[in-house]
Enzyme design. Sequence first.
Site, short mmCIF file in Angstrom:
data_model
loop_
_atom_site.label_atom_id
_atom_site.label_comp_id
_atom_site.label_asym_id
_atom_site.label_seq_id
_atom_site.Cartn_x
_atom_site.Cartn_y
_atom_site.Cartn_z
N HIS A 1 -25.90 -11.41 28.55
CA HIS A 1 -24.81 -10.47 28.24
C HIS A 1 -24.13 -10.70 26.90
O HIS A 1 -23.01 -10.24 26.67
CB HIS A 1 -23.74 -10.49 29.35
CG HIS A 1 -24.23 -10.06 30.68
ND1 HIS A 1 -23.43 -10.06 31.81
CD2 HIS A 1 -25.44 -9.61 31.10
CE1 HIS A 1 -24.12 -9.64 32.85
NE2 HIS A 1 -25.35 -9.36 32.44
N ASP B 1 -35.81 -10.87 37.01
CA ASP B 1 -34.53 -10.62 36.34
C ASP B 1 -33.81 -11.94 36.07
O ASP B 1 -32.58 -12.01 36.15
CB ASP B 1 -33.66 -9.68 37.19
CG ASP B 1 -32.37 -9.28 36.47
OD1 ASP B 1 -32.32 -9.40 35.23
OD2 ASP B 1 -31.41 -8.86 37.15
N GLU C 1 -28.88 -1.52 36.80
CA GLU C 1 -28.56 -2.75 37.53
C GLU C 1 -27.25 -3.35 37.05
O GLU C 1 -26.48 -3.89 37.85
CB GLU C 1 -29.70 -3.76 37.36
CG GLU C 1 -29.57 -5.03 38.20
CD GLU C 1 -28.78 -6.14 37.54
OE1 GLU C 1 -28.43 -7.11 38.22
OE2 GLU C 1 -28.50 -6.04 36.32
N GLU C 2 -26.99 -3.26 35.76
CA GLU C 2 -25.86 -4.00 35.18
C GLU C 2 -24.50 -3.53 35.65
O GLU C 2 -23.59 -4.33 35.83
CB GLU C 2 -25.92 -3.94 33.65
CG GLU C 2 -27.10 -4.65 33.02
CD GLU C 2 -27.02 -6.17 33.19
OE1 GLU C 2 -26.12 -6.67 33.87
OE2 GLU C 2 -27.89 -6.86 32.62
N HIS D 1 -35.10 -4.44 35.57
CA HIS D 1 -34.18 -3.34 35.25
C HIS D 1 -34.21 -3.00 33.77
O HIS D 1 -34.16 -3.86 32.91
CB HIS D 1 -32.76 -3.62 35.76
CG HIS D 1 -32.02 -4.73 35.11
ND1 HIS D 1 -31.32 -4.58 33.93
CD2 HIS D 1 -31.84 -6.03 35.47
CE1 HIS D 1 -30.73 -5.73 33.61
NE2 HIS D 1 -31.04 -6.62 34.52
N ASP E 1 -32.55 -10.13 29.29
CA ASP E 1 -31.91 -9.45 30.44
C ASP E 1 -31.86 -7.95 30.19
O ASP E 1 -30.90 -7.44 29.64
CB ASP E 1 -30.49 -10.01 30.63
CG ASP E 1 -29.79 -9.46 31.86
OD1 ASP E 1 -30.49 -8.98 32.78
OD2 ASP E 1 -28.56 -9.48 31.89
#
Length: 453
Positions: free
Chosen positions: A420, A350, A322-323, A276, A288
């Site tokens: 994140h 991922d 995606e997030e 992603h 990520d």
Amino acid sequence: MKKLLIVLLLCSFSSFSQENDSLIIRKIFDEVLSKGEAYKTLTHLSKKIGPRLSGSEGAAKSVLFTKKVMEDYQFDKVFLQDVMVPHWVRGKKEEAFIEVGKQKIIVPIAALGGSVATATTGVKAEVIEVKNFEELKMLGTEKVKGKIVLYNRPMDATKINTFEAYGGAVNQRGGGASEAAKYGAVGAIVRSMTTLNDDNPHTGGMRYATGVPMIPTAAISTNGANLLSKMLKENPKLQFYFKQNCETLPDAPSHNVVGEIKGTEKPEEIIVVGGHLDSWDLAEGAQDDGAGCVQSIEVLRALKALGIKPKRTIRVVMFMNEENGLRGGTKYADLAKQNNEKHIAAIESDNGGFTPRGFGMVGTDTQIAKIVAYKNLLAAYGLNEISKGGGGADIGPLGQQGTLLIGFKPDSQRYFDFHHAKSDTLEAVNERELNLGAASMAALVYLIDKYGL
């Protein structure tokens, strides 16, 4: 019956030209490890573009950049798929402190994606600490109303697979605000989803339940959560203050980015590999999921560089959103169905760009057994964990069409140190590990293409 099926497939695989396959796989690894360009691509994505939250300028730039990368590699076809995505913005940096009398202790927080803002003056209230929703329910409205709820259940450090630990803790981030609001809470603060004790708050998506007041919610660093918990035990009447300025704007136009090499014998059968393109806004999104994106592009680059002409169409997809919405993955599957495309397998990266361990799969027993039969060819490269269980969020919607879903599995121990958080930068990615992952995915694509499912 399942064991017999695997044995039969293993026996039949012994008749394959394993020696030739071993040579080709060796060439794939040699190409990627000596001439790989994934880290160069990731460097631009991380340092020149940076954060790529859906709807942002960074996301738009990443679409144009990855499209150009694929065009420069002269893939047979490169195109965009339109998709409308959520557009949440963080706004001015958050503020938070613990207040005891005249003492104010600043702690690091980050608004959770999708949260509403606080009032312009912020929120200040006493704090109720809980480990789960059951504890919250037992406290009830009488003890929760007018308070800020601190969710302080850590990821289980005893889990060897850290994704299991993440799965066991993340519901407090996703649904904590609405659960707290049911009992009259004015805010929710959630312990960051990491096993690391540090001062980096880890953001992530949250969602509001229908018919429940929308209260502001933020992640607090693990050190901050530990401090607040300790101080609560010493002074249950202390107050917590936080202010955040986030906002949800109207949905914005964006794109999935798709490139492919056309199959020479069965072009109608498609094998997808992807990651992603969007990332959270606190950092560069290198692990990520910049890593997964550049690894996926590298799969096609390596096959093309080696002159391997696939039987089936090999497609790379940079999924958007995606997030905080999964709009890209859903749109891709919808278009595949609409266009009557036949996807036999989809591989998603991922889980970070760490040392490869194997692949996890969701599919029929026959499909899974076929991949397990390749273990003797892949084990030499550290790919020993090839089994049922895995897949991925973006490729998930393809499962309804009978596609074998495969999740690339790197070592998981360090992933949630960066996930994140502002620490998810290029410096967190090791170039050799990144290349090993790309080569691993390319080797599996080669085998699936050659022998089908």
